[in-house]
Design an enzyme around this catalytic site. Structure first.
Site, PDB file in Angstrom:
ATOM      1  N   HIS A  14       0.690  -1.282   0.089  1.00 19.85           N
ATOM      2  CA  HIS A  14      -0.154   0.122   0.026  1.00 19.85           C
ATOM      3  C   HIS A  14       0.749   1.306  -0.141  1.00 19.85           C
ATOM      4  O   HIS A  14       2.030   1.264   0.296  1.00 19.85           O
ATOM      5  CB  HIS A  14      -0.917  -0.116   1.295  1.00 19.85           C
ATOM      6  CG  HIS A  14      -0.082  -0.192   2.408  1.00 19.85           C
ATOM      7  ND1 HIS A  14       0.426   1.183   3.241  1.00 19.85           N
ATOM      8  CD2 HIS A  14       0.343  -1.225   3.504  1.00 19.85           C
ATOM      9  CE1 HIS A  14       1.065   0.762   4.400  1.00 19.85           C
ATOM     10  NE2 HIS A  14       0.879  -0.644   4.342  1.00 19.85           N
ATOM     11  N   GLY A  15       0.180   2.443  -0.407  1.00 20.84           N
ATOM     12  CA  GLY A  15       0.818   3.629  -0.210  1.00 20.84           C
ATOM     13  C   GLY A  15       1.155   4.241   1.306  1.00 20.84           C
ATOM     14  O   GLY A  15       0.899   3.571   2.113  1.00 20.84           O
ATOM     15  N   GLU A  16       1.892   5.109   1.372  1.00 24.80           N
ATOM     16  CA  GLU A  16       2.283   5.759   2.653  1.00 24.80           C
ATOM     17  C   GLU A  16       1.177   6.229   3.401  1.00 24.80           C
ATOM     18  O   GLU A  16      -0.075   6.826   2.964  1.00 24.80           O
ATOM     19  CB  GLU A  16       3.223   6.805   2.317  1.00 24.80           C
ATOM     20  CG  GLU A  16       3.840   7.458   3.550  1.00 24.80           C
ATOM     21  CD  GLU A  16       4.618   8.658   3.245  1.00 24.80           C
ATOM     22  OE1 GLU A  16       5.920   8.545   3.220  1.00 24.80           O
ATOM     23  OE2 GLU A  16       4.084   9.944   3.384  1.00 24.80           O
ATOM     24  N   TRP A  19       1.419   7.053   9.944  1.00 21.76           N
ATOM     25  CA  TRP A  19       2.223   6.002  10.750  1.00 21.76           C
ATOM     26  C   TRP A  19       3.468   5.625   9.861  1.00 21.76           C
ATOM     27  O   TRP A  19       4.556   5.178  10.857  1.00 21.76           O
ATOM     28  CB  TRP A  19       1.269   4.735  11.302  1.00 21.76           C
ATOM     29  CG  TRP A  19       0.239   5.227  12.545  1.00 21.76           C
ATOM     30  CD1 TRP A  19       0.003   6.634  12.610  1.00 21.76           C
ATOM     31  CD2 TRP A  19      -0.245   4.569  13.281  1.00 21.76           C
ATOM     32  NE1 TRP A  19      -1.052   6.596  13.654  1.00 21.76           N
ATOM     33  CE2 TRP A  19      -1.149   5.419  14.227  1.00 21.76           C
ATOM     34  CE3 TRP A  19      -0.261   3.222  13.532  1.00 21.76           C
ATOM     35  CZ2 TRP A  19      -1.919   4.942  15.123  1.00 21.76           C
ATOM     36  CZ3 TRP A  19      -1.251   2.715  14.396  1.00 21.76           C
ATOM     37  CH2 TRP A  19      -1.888   3.512  15.304  1.00 21.76           C
ATOM     38  N   ARG A  69      -5.843   1.364   3.738  1.00 20.21           N
ATOM     39  CA  ARG A  69      -4.608   1.636   3.134  1.00 20.21           C
ATOM     40  C   ARG A  69      -4.277   0.740   1.860  1.00 20.21           C
ATOM     41  O   ARG A  69      -3.772   1.244   0.924  1.00 20.21           O
ATOM     42  CB  ARG A  69      -3.601   1.802   4.049  1.00 20.21           C
ATOM     43  CG  ARG A  69      -3.093   0.506   4.967  1.00 20.21           C
ATOM     44  CD  ARG A  69      -1.943   0.874   5.900  1.00 20.21           C
ATOM     45  NE  ARG A  69      -1.511  -0.501   6.469  1.00 20.21           N
ATOM     46  CZ  ARG A  69      -1.926  -0.900   7.716  1.00 20.21           C
ATOM     47  NH1 ARG A  69      -3.266  -0.473   8.184  1.00 20.21           N
ATOM     48  NH2 ARG A  69      -1.667  -2.044   8.304  1.00 20.21           N
ATOM     49  N   GLU A  99      -3.040  -7.286   7.306  1.00 20.63           N
ATOM     50  CA  GLU A  99      -1.725  -7.360   7.900  1.00 20.63           C
ATOM     51  C   GLU A  99      -1.804  -8.220   9.088  1.00 20.63           C
ATOM     52  O   GLU A  99      -2.901  -8.234   9.624  1.00 20.63           O
ATOM     53  CB  GLU A  99      -1.395  -5.680   8.224  1.00 20.63           C
ATOM     54  CG  GLU A  99      -0.010  -5.542   8.783  1.00 20.63           C
ATOM     55  CD  GLU A  99       1.327  -6.253   8.033  1.00 20.63           C
ATOM     56  OE1 GLU A  99       1.018  -7.317   7.546  1.00 20.63           O
ATOM     57  OE2 GLU A  99       2.100  -5.377   7.591  1.00 20.63           O
TER      58      GLU A  99
END
Length: 198
Positions: A14-16, A19, A69, A99
């Site tokens: 995923h992108g930033e 966190w 995300r 995750e």
């Protein structure tokens, strides 16, 4: 531990998120993409769209973690590919690509506990073991690889460490946000090819 079926697939972390930027463990905490993460997802989509030329289809579906995300990243990628090529790819949500649960460490800085969790198998309080994550990740990817065609998985960094274990690769390697990765078997080895972003 089982191994990943020797078939090609694609992977995109995923992108930033904020966190990520702060070096905090996210795990199952559903932190959204930040502005940089959205830009990264769009750029990954444009880069991948360039592969869909002359009737080429490097992958035929996108399979995403349900955490926002990852799912928002996957949605931007799918929409960019469709916008630029007209290829309408299905986007599937796979709960088991979520995750790892970091338990009490979610929202805390990444530190020695993370390396101990991977390398020594140290359990996490209220969390998931690295062995359990690895089995879940490999089983989920193998189930998808058993279907026809080639998937693009959009998921997470720790989960990919579990997949690396299933490919007999060194495990504790960091995956960059939103950098498309082509993965293919080569005899008894695996070849990982990161795309250059356009």
């Amino acid at each position: 531990m089982t191994q990943i079926i020797p078939k090609p697939y694609w992977y995109l972390r995923h992108g930033e998120t904020d966190w990520n930027l702060q070096g905090l463990a996210q795990g199952r905490t559903d932190i959204p993409l930040n502005e940089t993460g959205i830009a990264q997802a769009l750029r990954a989509g444009r880069t991948l769209a360039a592969l869909f030329q002359n009737n080429e289809r490097p992958f035929n579906r996108i399979v995403s973690s349900p955490l926002s995300r990852a799912l928002v990243t996957a949605t931007y990628v799918r929409d960019e590919i469709d916008r630029l090529t007209g290829v309408g790819l299905p986007l599937l949500i796979e709960e088991n690509l979520s995750e790892v649960c970091f338990g009490i460490h979610e929202g805390t800085p990444m530190g020695n506990w993370y390396h101990d969790w991977i390398e020594a198998g140290t359990p996490l309080e209220n969390g998931e073991s690295f062995e359990a994550l690895t089995q879940r990740a490999i089983t989920t990817v193998n189930t998808n690889l058993a279907s026809e065609g080639t998937p693009l998985f959009v998921a997470h960094g720790a989960l990919f460490r579990g997949l690396r274990a299933g490919m007999n690769l060194s495990v504790n390697a960091r995956l960059i946000n939103a950098l498309p990765l082509e993965i293919r078997p080569d005899d008894s080895n695996w070849v990982l090819n990161f795309l250059e972003l356009t």
